[in-house]
Scaffold this motif. Structure first.
Motif, PDB file in Angstrom:
ATOM      1  N   SER A   8      44.859  28.195  41.061  1.00  0.00           N
ATOM      2  CA  SER A   8      45.621  27.051  41.573  1.00  0.00           C
ATOM      3  C   SER A   8      44.834  26.225  42.583  1.00  0.00           C
ATOM      4  O   SER A   8      45.356  25.255  43.123  1.00  0.00           O
ATOM      5  CB  SER A   8      46.933  27.528  42.196  1.00  0.00           C
ATOM      6  N   ASN A   9      43.578  26.577  42.815  1.00  0.00           N
ATOM      7  CA  ASN A   9      42.763  25.865  43.794  1.00  0.00           C
ATOM      8  C   ASN A   9      42.474  24.447  43.304  1.00  0.00           C
ATOM      9  O   ASN A   9      42.114  24.239  42.148  1.00  0.00           O
ATOM     10  CB  ASN A   9      41.460  26.617  44.034  1.00  0.00           C
ATOM     11  N   ALA A  10      42.618  23.467  44.169  1.00  0.00           N
ATOM     12  CA  ALA A  10      42.401  22.068  43.821  1.00  0.00           C
ATOM     13  C   ALA A  10      40.920  21.708  43.727  1.00  0.00           C
ATOM     14  O   ALA A  10      40.563  20.717  43.097  1.00  0.00           O
ATOM     15  CB  ALA A  10      43.081  21.159  44.839  1.00  0.00           C
ATOM     16  N   ASP A  11      40.048  22.514  44.318  1.00  0.00           N
ATOM     17  CA  ASP A  11      38.607  22.269  44.254  1.00  0.00           C
ATOM     18  C   ASP A  11      38.123  22.527  42.821  1.00  0.00           C
ATOM     19  O   ASP A  11      38.335  23.610  42.273  1.00  0.00           O
ATOM     20  CB  ASP A  11      37.886  23.187  45.239  1.00  0.00           C
ATOM     21  N   TYR A  12      37.452  21.529  42.233  1.00  0.00           N
ATOM     22  CA  TYR A  12      37.014  21.621  40.838  1.00  0.00           C
ATOM     23  C   TYR A  12      36.123  22.840  40.599  1.00  0.00           C
ATOM     24  O   TYR A  12      36.320  23.570  39.630  1.00  0.00           O
ATOM     25  CB  TYR A  12      36.269  20.341  40.436  1.00  0.00           C
ATOM     26  N   GLY A  13      35.157  23.057  41.470  1.00  0.00           N
ATOM     27  CA  GLY A  13      34.234  24.167  41.296  1.00  0.00           C
ATOM     28  C   GLY A  13      34.919  25.523  41.336  1.00  0.00           C
ATOM     29  O   GLY A  13      34.649  26.393  40.514  1.00  0.00           O
ATOM     30  N   VAL A  14      35.811  25.701  42.283  1.00  0.00           N
ATOM     31  CA  VAL A  14      36.541  26.968  42.408  1.00  0.00           C
ATOM     32  C   VAL A  14      37.458  27.168  41.195  1.00  0.00           C
ATOM     33  O   VAL A  14      37.528  28.262  40.633  1.00  0.00           O
ATOM     34  CB  VAL A  14      37.360  27.013  43.716  1.00  0.00           C
ATOM     35  N   HIS A  15      38.121  26.107  40.768  1.00  0.00           N
ATOM     36  CA  HIS A  15      39.022  26.198  39.614  1.00  0.00           C
ATOM     37  C   HIS A  15      38.248  26.555  38.343  1.00  0.00           C
ATOM     38  O   HIS A  15      38.650  27.446  37.598  1.00  0.00           O
ATOM     39  CB  HIS A  15      39.782  24.880  39.427  1.00  0.00           C
ATOM     40  N   ARG A  16      37.122  25.870  38.088  1.00  0.00           N
ATOM     41  CA  ARG A  16      36.313  26.159  36.892  1.00  0.00           C
ATOM     42  C   ARG A  16      35.765  27.582  36.938  1.00  0.00           C
ATOM     43  O   ARG A  16      35.755  28.282  35.937  1.00  0.00           O
ATOM     44  CB  ARG A  16      35.157  25.161  36.765  1.00  0.00           C
ATOM     45  N   ARG A  17      35.291  28.005  38.094  1.00  0.00           N
ATOM     46  CA  ARG A  17      34.772  29.362  38.232  1.00  0.00           C
ATOM     47  C   ARG A  17      35.882  30.381  38.000  1.00  0.00           C
ATOM     48  O   ARG A  17      35.658  31.432  37.389  1.00  0.00           O
ATOM     49  CB  ARG A  17      34.148  29.538  39.616  1.00  0.00           C
ATOM     50  N   SER A  18      37.095  30.073  38.465  1.00  0.00           N
ATOM     51  CA  SER A  18      38.235  30.969  38.247  1.00  0.00           C
ATOM     52  C   SER A  18      38.588  31.042  36.767  1.00  0.00           C
ATOM     53  O   SER A  18      38.918  32.118  36.259  1.00  0.00           O
ATOM     54  CB  SER A  18      39.435  30.504  39.067  1.00  0.00           C
ATOM     55  N   LEU A  19      38.524  29.915  36.065  1.00  0.00           N
ATOM     56  CA  LEU A  19      38.753  29.924  34.614  1.00  0.00           C
ATOM     57  C   LEU A  19      37.706  30.787  33.921  1.00  0.00           C
ATOM     58  O   LEU A  19      38.025  31.562  33.004  1.00  0.00           O
ATOM     59  CB  LEU A  19      38.718  28.507  34.049  1.00  0.00           C
ATOM     60  N   LEU A  20      36.457  30.671  34.355  1.00  0.00           N
ATOM     61  CA  LEU A  20      35.388  31.488  33.795  1.00  0.00           C
ATOM     62  C   LEU A  20      35.653  32.965  34.055  1.00  0.00           C
ATOM     63  O   LEU A  20      35.523  33.795  33.150  1.00  0.00           O
ATOM     64  CB  LEU A  20      34.038  31.068  34.383  1.00  0.00           C
ATOM     65  N   ARG A  21      36.050  33.292  35.278  1.00  0.00           N
ATOM     66  CA  ARG A  21      36.377  34.687  35.594  1.00  0.00           C
ATOM     67  C   ARG A  21      37.499  35.204  34.696  1.00  0.00           C
ATOM     68  O   ARG A  21      37.473  36.345  34.243  1.00  0.00           O
ATOM     69  CB  ARG A  21      36.774  34.838  37.063  1.00  0.00           C
ATOM     70  N   LEU A  22      38.478  34.356  34.426  1.00  0.00           N
ATOM     71  CA  LEU A  22      39.584  34.737  33.546  1.00  0.00           C
ATOM     72  C   LEU A  22      39.070  35.051  32.137  1.00  0.00           C
ATOM     73  O   LEU A  22      39.485  36.043  31.523  1.00  0.00           O
ATOM     74  CB  LEU A  22      40.616  33.609  33.511  1.00  0.00           C
ATOM     75  N   LEU A  23      38.158  34.239  31.625  1.00  0.00           N
ATOM     76  CA  LEU A  23      37.615  34.434  30.281  1.00  0.00           C
ATOM     77  C   LEU A  23      36.785  35.703  30.154  1.00  0.00           C
ATOM     78  O   LEU A  23      36.737  36.315  29.083  1.00  0.00           O
ATOM     79  CB  LEU A  23      36.763  33.235  29.868  1.00  0.00           C
ATOM     80  N   ILE A  24      36.117  36.114  31.226  1.00  0.00           N
ATOM     81  CA  ILE A  24      35.230  37.281  31.135  1.00  0.00           C
ATOM     82  C   ILE A  24      35.833  38.548  31.738  1.00  0.00           C
ATOM     83  O   ILE A  24      35.168  39.584  31.800  1.00  0.00           O
ATOM     84  CB  ILE A  24      33.853  36.985  31.767  1.00  0.00           C
ATOM     85  N   GLY A  25      37.083  38.467  32.172  1.00  0.00           N
ATOM     86  CA  GLY A  25      37.756  39.656  32.700  1.00  0.00           C
ATOM     87  C   GLY A  25      37.264  40.084  34.061  1.00  0.00           C
ATOM     88  O   GLY A  25      37.157  41.284  34.345  1.00  0.00           O
ATOM     89  N   ASP A  26      36.978  39.120  34.916  1.00  0.00           N
ATOM     90  CA  ASP A  26      36.437  39.400  36.252  1.00  0.00           C
ATOM     91  C   ASP A  26      37.337  38.773  37.313  1.00  0.00           C
ATOM     92  O   ASP A  26      36.907  37.954  38.111  1.00  0.00           O
ATOM     93  CB  ASP A  26      35.010  38.827  36.330  1.00  0.00           C
ATOM     94  N   THR A  27      38.609  39.161  37.317  1.00  0.00           N
ATOM     95  CA  THR A  27      39.597  38.496  38.169  1.00  0.00           C
ATOM     96  C   THR A  27      39.999  39.291  39.406  1.00  0.00           C
ATOM     97  O   THR A  27      40.640  38.733  40.293  1.00  0.00           O
ATOM     98  CB  THR A  27      40.863  38.167  37.362  1.00  0.00           C
ATOM     99  N   VAL A  28      39.652  40.566  39.465  1.00  0.00           N
ATOM    100  CA  VAL A  28      40.077  41.409  40.588  1.00  0.00           C
ATOM    101  C   VAL A  28      38.844  41.881  41.350  1.00  0.00           C
ATOM    102  O   VAL A  28      37.977  42.565  40.789  1.00  0.00           O
ATOM    103  CB  VAL A  28      40.894  42.625  40.101  1.00  0.00           C
ATOM    104  N   GLU A  29      38.753  41.512  42.604  1.00  0.00           N
ATOM    105  CA  GLU A  29      37.603  41.914  43.418  1.00  0.00           C
ATOM    106  C   GLU A  29      37.573  43.434  43.542  1.00  0.00           C
ATOM    107  O   GLU A  29      38.582  44.087  43.808  1.00  0.00           O
ATOM    108  CB  GLU A  29      37.680  41.263  44.802  1.00  0.00           C
ATOM    109  N   GLY A  30      36.384  43.999  43.320  1.00  0.00           N
ATOM    110  CA  GLY A  30      36.215  45.449  43.391  1.00  0.00           C
ATOM    111  C   GLY A  30      36.562  46.166  42.100  1.00  0.00           C
ATOM    112  O   GLY A  30      36.438  47.378  42.010  1.00  0.00           O
ATOM    113  N   ASP A  31      37.014  45.435  41.087  1.00  0.00           N
ATOM    114  CA  ASP A  31      37.355  46.016  39.784  1.00  0.00           C
ATOM    115  C   ASP A  31      36.810  45.101  38.688  1.00  0.00           C
ATOM    116  O   ASP A  31      37.534  44.638  37.828  1.00  0.00           O
ATOM    117  CB  ASP A  31      38.870  46.178  39.651  1.00  0.00           C
TER     118      ASP A  31
END
Length: 134
Positions: A8-31
């Motif tokens: 939900s971050n309005a910053d384009y870079g953070v949002h795109r990186r979060s979408l990428l994390r979602l696609l590769i299964g890297d959404t939980v820090e430490g897991d």
């Protein structure tokens, strides 16, 4: 190095990186999806995006290719008989990356002007020529 997942971050870079994390299964820090449950750092994902000219699907494919390489390297460490869990993990990431590349293609660099072009690389003719030699 940092880790941030916020769709939900309005910053384009953070949002795109979060979408990428979602696609590769890297959404939980430490897991994360890397060996020892490590996460990709934001800077690493940004480097993948730079290499793939910010194409989200191709960036995901590159990250998954990196995961396959990391798990393959790690696989030699622990064996559980003839095949290890890490070997299956590496093969699964490699297969997924191959499927993504088949759908979304590759990013290539034109050394003439330094801009990147994208496209599907069809190796079927080369493969037929090579196999036909035997």
């Amino acid at each position: 190095m940092s880790f941030l997942f916020d769709l939900s971050n309005a910053d384009y870079g953070v949002h795109r990186r979060s979408l990428l994390r979602l696609l590769i299964g890297d959404t939980v820090e430490g897991d994360g999806p890397r060996p020892n449950r490590a996460n990709f750092q934001d800077e690493e994902l940004d480097a993948f995006a730079l290499l793939e000219v910010d194409n989200l699907e191709r960036t995901a494919a590159r990250a998954i290719e990196a995961l396959a390489a990391q798990w393959a390297r790690y696989a030699g460490s622990y064996r559980l008989g003839p095949e290890s869990e890490e070997m299956r993990q590496s093969a699964a990431f490699a297969d997924r990356a191959k499927d993504m590349r088949a759908i979304h293609g590759f990013t290539t660099v034109d050394d003439g002007d330094g801009t990147a072009d994208s496209g599907i690389v069809d190796w079927s003719g080369v493969y037929r020529d090579w196999v036909g030699r035997f």
